[in-house]
Each structure stands twice: as C-alpha cells, then as structure tokens.
Design an enzyme around this catalytic site. Structure first.
Site, PDB file in Angstrom:
ATOM      1  N   ASP A  11       0.808  -1.188   0.047  1.00  0.00           N
ATOM      2  CA  ASP A  11      -0.001   0.121   0.060  1.00  0.00           C
ATOM      3  C   ASP A  11       1.149   1.169   0.132  1.00  0.00           C
ATOM      4  O   ASP A  11       1.532   1.405   0.871  1.00  0.00           O
ATOM      5  CB  ASP A  11      -0.949  -0.098   1.321  1.00  0.00           C
ATOM      6  CG  ASP A  11      -1.871   1.229   1.379  1.00  0.00           C
ATOM      7  OD1 ASP A  11      -1.762   2.211   0.539  1.00  0.00           O
ATOM      8  OD2 ASP A  11      -2.707   1.204   2.115  1.00  0.00           O
TER       9      ASP A  11
ATOM     10  N   LYS B 110      -1.361  14.904 -10.443  1.00  0.00           N
ATOM     11  CA  LYS B 110      -0.920  14.546 -11.578  1.00  0.00           C
ATOM     12  C   LYS B 110       0.243  15.773 -12.137  1.00  0.00           C
ATOM     13  O   LYS B 110       1.321  15.721 -12.599  1.00  0.00           O
ATOM     14  CB  LYS B 110      -1.490  14.162 -12.897  1.00  0.00           C
ATOM     15  CG  LYS B 110      -2.153  12.828 -12.402  1.00  0.00           C
ATOM     16  CD  LYS B 110      -1.263  11.545 -12.478  1.00  0.00           C
ATOM     17  CE  LYS B 110      -1.621  10.295 -12.295  1.00  0.00           C
ATOM     18  NZ  LYS B 110      -0.863   9.203 -11.979  1.00  0.00           N
TER      19      LYS B 110
ATOM     20  N   TYR C 231      -7.214  14.226  -8.762  1.00  0.00           N
ATOM     21  CA  TYR C 231      -6.576  13.681  -9.821  1.00  0.00           C
ATOM     22  C   TYR C 231      -5.636  14.715 -10.489  1.00  0.00           C
ATOM     23  O   TYR C 231      -4.467  14.472 -10.524  1.00  0.00           O
ATOM     24  CB  TYR C 231      -7.616  12.956 -10.669  1.00  0.00           C
ATOM     25  CG  TYR C 231      -6.862  12.176 -11.590  1.00  0.00           C
ATOM     26  CD1 TYR C 231      -6.197  10.757 -11.243  1.00  0.00           C
ATOM     27  CD2 TYR C 231      -6.539  12.590 -13.064  1.00  0.00           C
ATOM     28  CE1 TYR C 231      -5.483  10.150 -12.237  1.00  0.00           C
ATOM     29  CE2 TYR C 231      -5.839  11.895 -13.877  1.00  0.00           C
ATOM     30  CZ  TYR C 231      -5.386  10.734 -13.633  1.00  0.00           C
ATOM     31  OH  TYR C 231      -4.673   9.674 -14.308  1.00  0.00           O
TER      32      TYR C 231
ATOM     33  N   SER D 124      -0.083  11.583 -16.656  1.00  0.00           N
ATOM     34  CA  SER D 124      -1.269  11.663 -17.354  1.00  0.00           C
ATOM     35  C   SER D 124      -1.362  12.920 -18.062  1.00  0.00           C
ATOM     36  O   SER D 124      -0.592  13.641 -17.745  1.00  0.00           O
ATOM     37  CB  SER D 124      -2.589  11.395 -16.345  1.00  0.00           C
ATOM     38  OG  SER D 124      -3.598  11.747 -16.757  1.00  0.00           O
TER      39      SER D 124
END
Length: 319
Positions: A83, A180, A176, A164
């Site tokens: 993890d 990134k 998100y 990404s």
C-alpha cells in the site's frame, strides 16, 4: 540551398531514430520494481517484462491480485503486497527488495500505482475528497521513490513515473489533476538531480485508456453519492438532470478511449531498455493529437474547447 537543408533534416531524423533503437544488454540480470500490478498498465507491464527476461518484483495491493499475477508468470517474478500510502509498509518493502537484489541494485523503478478519486465540480467537494488521489498518486509515488532510490543509483538505472494528460490539462474537479501536475514537477526535479548519478528519469503521459481507473459507471456512482448530500442551493444551480446528462457525456467521451494498454507498456519498455531513453513519452492517439497539443495552446483556447464538453447548468444565477 533547399536541397542541403532537406538533406540535413533527413540525416538528423535518421540519426535520432537510430539512436532511439539502441538497446541495453544483459536483461536477465536486471531487477525491475513495479507498483500497481493488480490490474491495468502495471499488470500488463509485469507480465511483459517477465516474458522478456527481466527479474520483476511486482507490487500488488491485494492478495487476489498477487495470486492472479503469479498464475500467469514465471518463477522469476516475485510479488509483494504494498500500500503506497503506508510509510511503514513502503519502508519494509524497500528493505526486502534491498536484500533480494543484493549488489546488483535496482535497474528499473516503475511508479504506476494510481487512483482517480472523485471527479466532480469543485464546488461540490470538500478537502477530504482531494486526499486519496494526492496520497496515492503523489505522496505514495514520492515515498516509494525515496526508499528505492539508493538501489536505483547503485545500478545506475531508470525511474519511470506514470503521469497522465491530466498532468498537462485540468479536465475536472477533484484531486486527480492536482496530483498529476505535482507528479510532473517531482519528475522534472528528480531527473535533474539524478543526472550526475547516471540515473535516467522518464515520465509517461497516457491519454484516456480503458482501465478500471477510467470506468464511467464507477465515476458516476461517486458523483451521485456526493450529489445526495449537496445543499438545495447547489442542486438548484446544477439541476436535477445534471448527473444523467454528465453520465451520457462521459460515456460518449469514453467510447473513443484507447483499448490497447500495450501502448503505455511499450513506452515503459523503451524507457527501460533504450540506451537513450526519452524524458517524456506520450501514449495514446487522443493524447498525441488532442490533449498534448492543446496543452501548448493559449488558456483562452483551452477553456473554449474544454468547456464545450461540460454539461450546461440549469440555473447558475441561483446563488
């Protein structure tokens, strides 16, 4: 004059292409550590590099993911449960990897683990909605890198960070894209810091691919769960049909996603095996023809094109 200019351009293109095709030797004695191997890019990468002859150490989040991967690979491949958001787990894993690879060190570190988190309008969210993708995609990536870096330096190897197109353009609210964008910055500073040690650092920027991370149904379910707890004012501004319309828009957008995950794994392969790896790799037709070119355009043009993809609000003046 024009002839010689064209000849020079052709020669440069030929040499650039030739340079990119030069490969390293002795793959069989090189160790590669990959995160996020339960599914998607990481899973395919682990299987691909195992077949090529690398000594792969695949980090999976679940026992089931680990068992499924072992069933499809050779005895060379080892799995570990990891993890990336658990500092103690990361530290112990790095210690085990160190004892496993010995003096050879780690030729490749592929930071692939990532989550999308909640993708919804910013004024729907709380700061907690931002935490998971930032913890996994950024702090998890950094912590794994810092713990594995001494082993990569020993091998004068490669670090490959999967970012990404969301690290170039912010296409939705949530954690998100901030995560990134930050990965891109960390990647660039790491690349420059590691130059003197002979360590190559590359960043891969995939477009939209059909993976569990980009499942439109799961994305909409998360959005719907937040919608239920929004204030009446916010619901009035967006309109009761907003969720259904956004799901329809999302499905229409994802109908053209890239299906071939090997496009991303191919970038990983070049970054691992080329004598002259690239600093950045763009994967996917949409990334190459739309997202990355758009990221270089003026903000006013970016806003115009991206806002055309948004669902129209029912009553934005109801504030």
């Amino acid at each position: 004059m024009l002839f010689w200019l064209l000849a020079l351009l052709f020669l440069c293109a030929f040499l650039w292409n030739y340079k990119g095709q030069l490969k390293i030797a002795d793959i069989a004695d090189k160790y590669v550590f990959i995160t996020g191997c339960d599914t998607g890019f990481g899973n395919l990468a682990a299987r691909t590099f195992d077949k090529k002859g690398f000594r792969v150490i695949a980090a999976c989040l679940t026992e089931s993911g680990s068992a499924a991967l072992k069933a499809k690979t050779s005895e060379r491949l080892h799995t570990v449960l990891l993890d990336v958001t658990d500092p103690e787990n990361v530290k112990k894993t790095a210690q085990w990897v160190k004892s496993h690879v010995g003096e050879k060190g780690l030729w490749g570190l592929i930071n692939n683990a990532g989550v999308l988190g909640v993708l919804a309008p910013t004024d729907w969210l709380t700061v907690d909605d931002y935490r998971e993708p930032i913890e996994v995609n950024l702090f998890g990536l950094i912590n794994v890198t810092l713990n594995m870096l001494p082993l990569v330096k020993k091998a004068r190897g490669r670090v490959i960070n999967v970012s990404s197109i969301g690290g170039r353009l912010a296409f939705g609210g949530g954690g998100y894209t901030p995560s990134k964008y930050a990965v891109e910055g960390f990647n660039d500073s790491l690349r420059r810091d590691m130059k003197a040690f002979g360590v190559h650092v590359s960043c891969i920027e995939p477009g939209l691919f059909k993976t569990e991370l980009a499942d439109p149904i799961k994305t909409t379910e998360k959005k719907l769960a937040i919608w239920k707890h929004l204030s009446p004012d916010i619901k009035q501004q967006y309109g009761e049909g907003y969720i259904e319309k956004s799901l329809h828009r999302l499905k229409s957008n994802t109908s053209s996603v890239n299906l071939d995950l090997s496009l991303v794994v191919g970038c990983m392969d070049h970054a691992l095996t080329s004598l002259f790896p690239k600093t950045r790799y763009i994967a996917g037709k949409d990334a190459k023809t739309f997202w990355i070119p758009l990221s270089h355009m003026p903000a006013v043009l970016q806003d115009f094109l991206l806002l055309k993809q948004k669902v129209e609000l029912a009553n934005p003046k109801a504030v």
